[in-house]
Design a protein around this motif. Sequence first.
Motif, PDB file in Angstrom:
ATOM      1  N   GLY A 104     -20.157  27.697  -9.910  1.00  0.00           N
ATOM      2  CA  GLY A 104     -18.710  27.690  -9.380  1.00  0.00           C
ATOM      3  C   GLY A 104     -18.132  26.211  -9.548  1.00  0.00           C
ATOM      4  O   GLY A 104     -18.529  25.569 -10.474  1.00  0.00           O
ATOM      5  N   TYR A 105     -16.855  26.372  -8.926  1.00  0.00           N
ATOM      6  CA  TYR A 105     -15.976  24.949  -9.400  1.00  0.00           C
ATOM      7  C   TYR A 105     -16.352  23.698  -8.257  1.00  0.00           C
ATOM      8  O   TYR A 105     -15.881  23.530  -7.568  1.00  0.00           O
ATOM      9  CB  TYR A 105     -14.456  25.153  -9.061  1.00  0.00           C
ATOM     10  CG  TYR A 105     -13.899  26.545  -9.483  1.00  0.00           C
ATOM     11  CD1 TYR A 105     -13.691  26.853 -10.763  1.00  0.00           C
ATOM     12  CD2 TYR A 105     -13.790  27.599  -8.452  1.00  0.00           C
ATOM     13  CE1 TYR A 105     -13.049  27.972 -11.075  1.00  0.00           C
ATOM     14  CE2 TYR A 105     -13.213  28.804  -9.014  1.00  0.00           C
ATOM     15  CZ  TYR A 105     -12.807  29.099 -10.305  1.00  0.00           C
ATOM     16  OH  TYR A 105     -12.291  30.315 -10.505  1.00  0.00           O
ATOM     17  N   LEU A 106     -17.681  23.294  -8.834  1.00  0.00           N
ATOM     18  CA  LEU A 106     -18.418  22.334  -8.186  1.00  0.00           C
ATOM     19  C   LEU A 106     -17.828  21.057  -8.152  1.00  0.00           C
ATOM     20  O   LEU A 106     -18.088  20.172  -7.219  1.00  0.00           O
ATOM     21  CB  LEU A 106     -19.917  22.091  -8.767  1.00  0.00           C
ATOM     22  CG  LEU A 106     -20.907  23.406  -8.662  1.00  0.00           C
ATOM     23  CD1 LEU A 106     -21.951  23.358  -9.081  1.00  0.00           C
ATOM     24  CD2 LEU A 106     -20.824  23.987  -7.130  1.00  0.00           C
ATOM     25  N   ARG A 107     -16.744  20.776  -8.782  1.00  0.00           N
ATOM     26  CA  ARG A 107     -15.872  19.452  -8.790  1.00  0.00           C
ATOM     27  C   ARG A 107     -14.460  19.551  -8.177  1.00  0.00           C
ATOM     28  O   ARG A 107     -13.775  18.950  -8.214  1.00  0.00           O
ATOM     29  CB  ARG A 107     -16.025  18.691 -10.101  1.00  0.00           C
ATOM     30  CG  ARG A 107     -17.515  18.293 -10.315  1.00  0.00           C
ATOM     31  CD  ARG A 107     -17.222  17.472 -11.729  1.00  0.00           C
ATOM     32  NE  ARG A 107     -18.525  16.926 -12.144  1.00  0.00           N
ATOM     33  CZ  ARG A 107     -19.060  17.534 -13.200  1.00  0.00           C
ATOM     34  NH1 ARG A 107     -18.829  18.410 -13.891  1.00  0.00           N
ATOM     35  NH2 ARG A 107     -20.323  17.171 -13.424  1.00  0.00           N
ATOM     36  N   GLY A 108     -14.077  21.040  -7.584  1.00  0.00           N
ATOM     37  CA  GLY A 108     -13.126  21.395  -7.343  1.00  0.00           C
ATOM     38  C   GLY A 108     -12.552  20.755  -5.995  1.00  0.00           C
ATOM     39  O   GLY A 108     -13.445  20.636  -5.312  1.00  0.00           O
ATOM     40  N   ALA A 113     -13.924  25.947  -3.628  1.00  0.00           N
ATOM     41  CA  ALA A 113     -15.030  25.019  -4.504  1.00  0.00           C
ATOM     42  C   ALA A 113     -15.876  24.152  -3.260  1.00  0.00           C
ATOM     43  O   ALA A 113     -17.105  24.133  -3.362  1.00  0.00           O
ATOM     44  CB  ALA A 113     -14.149  23.904  -5.177  1.00  0.00           C
ATOM     45  N   GLU A 114     -15.156  23.996  -2.389  1.00  0.00           N
ATOM     46  CA  GLU A 114     -15.841  23.222  -1.070  1.00  0.00           C
ATOM     47  C   GLU A 114     -16.944  24.124  -0.657  1.00  0.00           C
ATOM     48  O   GLU A 114     -18.050  23.665  -0.047  1.00  0.00           O
ATOM     49  CB  GLU A 114     -14.894  22.696  -0.060  1.00  0.00           C
ATOM     50  CG  GLU A 114     -15.381  21.892   1.217  1.00  0.00           C
ATOM     51  CD  GLU A 114     -16.157  20.848   0.887  1.00  0.00           C
ATOM     52  OE1 GLU A 114     -16.894  20.342   1.670  1.00  0.00           O
ATOM     53  OE2 GLU A 114     -15.960  20.085  -0.057  1.00  0.00           O
ATOM     54  N   ARG A 117     -19.977  24.155  -2.368  1.00  0.00           N
ATOM     55  CA  ARG A 117     -20.642  22.722  -2.096  1.00  0.00           C
ATOM     56  C   ARG A 117     -21.400  23.071  -0.857  1.00  0.00           C
ATOM     57  O   ARG A 117     -22.608  22.381  -0.776  1.00  0.00           O
ATOM     58  CB  ARG A 117     -19.759  21.639  -2.117  1.00  0.00           C
ATOM     59  CG  ARG A 117     -19.304  21.226  -3.746  1.00  0.00           C
ATOM     60  CD  ARG A 117     -18.660  20.006  -3.741  1.00  0.00           C
ATOM     61  NE  ARG A 117     -17.324  20.171  -2.970  1.00  0.00           N
ATOM     62  CZ  ARG A 117     -16.079  20.170  -3.409  1.00  0.00           C
ATOM     63  NH1 ARG A 117     -16.152  20.510  -4.873  1.00  0.00           N
ATOM     64  NH2 ARG A 117     -15.092  20.314  -2.880  1.00  0.00           N
ATOM     65  N   ASP A 134     -21.644  23.994 -13.109  1.00  0.00           N
ATOM     66  CA  ASP A 134     -20.160  23.764 -12.896  1.00  0.00           C
ATOM     67  C   ASP A 134     -19.258  24.501 -13.565  1.00  0.00           C
ATOM     68  O   ASP A 134     -19.362  24.586 -14.978  1.00  0.00           O
ATOM     69  CB  ASP A 134     -19.884  22.440 -13.170  1.00  0.00           C
ATOM     70  CG  ASP A 134     -18.504  22.155 -12.921  1.00  0.00           C
ATOM     71  OD1 ASP A 134     -17.815  22.628 -11.823  1.00  0.00           O
ATOM     72  OD2 ASP A 134     -17.594  21.245 -13.628  1.00  0.00           O
ATOM     73  N   SER A 136     -15.989  25.119 -15.202  1.00  0.00           N
ATOM     74  CA  SER A 136     -15.114  24.205 -15.523  1.00  0.00           C
ATOM     75  C   SER A 136     -13.824  24.750 -16.482  1.00  0.00           C
ATOM     76  O   SER A 136     -13.209  24.309 -17.526  1.00  0.00           O
ATOM     77  CB  SER A 136     -15.809  22.794 -16.320  1.00  0.00           C
ATOM     78  OG  SER A 136     -16.135  23.241 -17.443  1.00  0.00           O
ATOM     79  N   VAL A 143      -9.825  18.646  -9.796  1.00  0.00           N
ATOM     80  CA  VAL A 143     -11.223  18.900  -9.834  1.00  0.00           C
ATOM     81  C   VAL A 143     -11.980  17.428  -9.970  1.00  0.00           C
ATOM     82  O   VAL A 143     -12.662  17.032 -11.130  1.00  0.00           O
ATOM     83  CB  VAL A 143     -11.503  19.444 -11.275  1.00  0.00           C
ATOM     84  CG1 VAL A 143     -11.195  21.138 -11.112  1.00  0.00           C
ATOM     85  CG2 VAL A 143     -10.576  18.991 -12.366  1.00  0.00           C
TER      86      VAL A 143
END
Length: 474
Positions: A104-108, A113-114, A117, A134, A136, A143
């Motif tokens: 997923g969008y692990l740095r979003g 994204a949250e 996490r 991630d 990306s 992000v």
Amino acid sequence: MNAARRAPARDGAPTDTAPTVAFDFAHRLLALSAWVRRQRWLQGLYRLFPQRARDGVSSILAYRASRRARFVRTPAWSRPIPPLAAAAAAAPVVGGGAGVNILGYLRGQFGLAESARMYARALIGAGYPVALFDVSIAIPHGVDDRSVDAHIGEGTPHPTSIVFVNPDYLQPALEHIGAERLRGKRLIACWFWELQDIPHDWLESIELVDEIMVASEFVKEAFERVTDKPVFRVPLPLSPVPDSGLQRSDFGLPEDAFVFLCSFDFNSWVDRKNPFAVIEAFRRAFPDGGDNVRLMVKTSNAHRHPDKFLRLLTASAQDPRIVVRDEVIDRAHVCALQRCADVYVSLHRAEGFGLGLAECMAMGKPIIGTAWSGNLDFMDADNSCLVGYRLVPVGEGEYPHPQGAHWAEADVDEAAAHMRKLAGSPQFARELGARAKRDIEQRLSPALAASLLAQRLDAPAAAMRGAHAGGAQP
């Protein structure tokens, strides 16, 4: 312009009167741009300009206004933020297991994204084997969340993968992940949706996955109407989040006021979040102009939606007690802002889950929210101020919806009555918040989510298909 105006200085806190003139100028330019587009006699001339140029001008003006609506930085903003791991320790309750890859969008810096996490932290804290990858790809969001970087890698070693990418971006996401990482894996999609009807153009994406995981009964029922594939629910796990320690003075809020908080991301569709109803309810609740109440409307990504931003600024400008702040800030600062508020308000027209509501309930805050959609998994008449509604058609351009879709229109007068009661009855507000905190700790605990998800992941896929066919649900 009140959206940039800070409350009078208290205890030596700085004020931000200097940027007000520049902000007001940017706001006026935004209003002029919108006015030009509404004039039929000017539309022909306006259309001579390329669409890209028109959009660019609006975005630039909105970006300038958005910058003026940022929080004024006090020295406290520069203090180091405590690491998430320090606030997220959990005793293992699962351990072992087949393992899962979370994609997923692990740095979003946005809801989906949250969510990825949150599930990852719950499983990691429970001792369940997890690998994070991630995704990306280009998306219109920040992000810069690095809270799970220590767990992110390039491998997908486990037999099951859960992809946290909604159907409209699923195909490019799978291409980014790569066939080799997906080959031979059981693929589960974790999806969020806010209406009772799933869009027709999502159906193709359903064929690309083996199962669908959702966070609420509302979303579960929506997907079950369009597919025979297994759909299962795992509540979002709320782990403790670090608090940056910022105080009201750091957010420009007076210490002695009763503060209502409303927050949303412009990318999440303004009409769905419906902050205008919150503004109207606040004005109806406190029409005398008394200075002992405030409404903070915290937004992000306003510059991507200039017309909607202008509409919000115009609505808030009618009352100097309403403050608009638009900025993507660190999650620990969001936590601090939620702590500083007295009440969280969401008069949404639809929610797949309602993360902001749940987060504030977990802090023991009293909540006002529309009594419809995904938030009813954890909100009820005993732990919240639920607001009645009527179902209305989703308007053109308000949300990407199937034909005939409906959503809730909250009763603004009822919401105003809740606001008055909470502001005037501190004991009632405290008791309501205490019940909210107790219920969230039980219903949305990381241990519960990790246990439910681990059971599902460790069951053979064939058994899950058989259980679904027989009507059983975990």
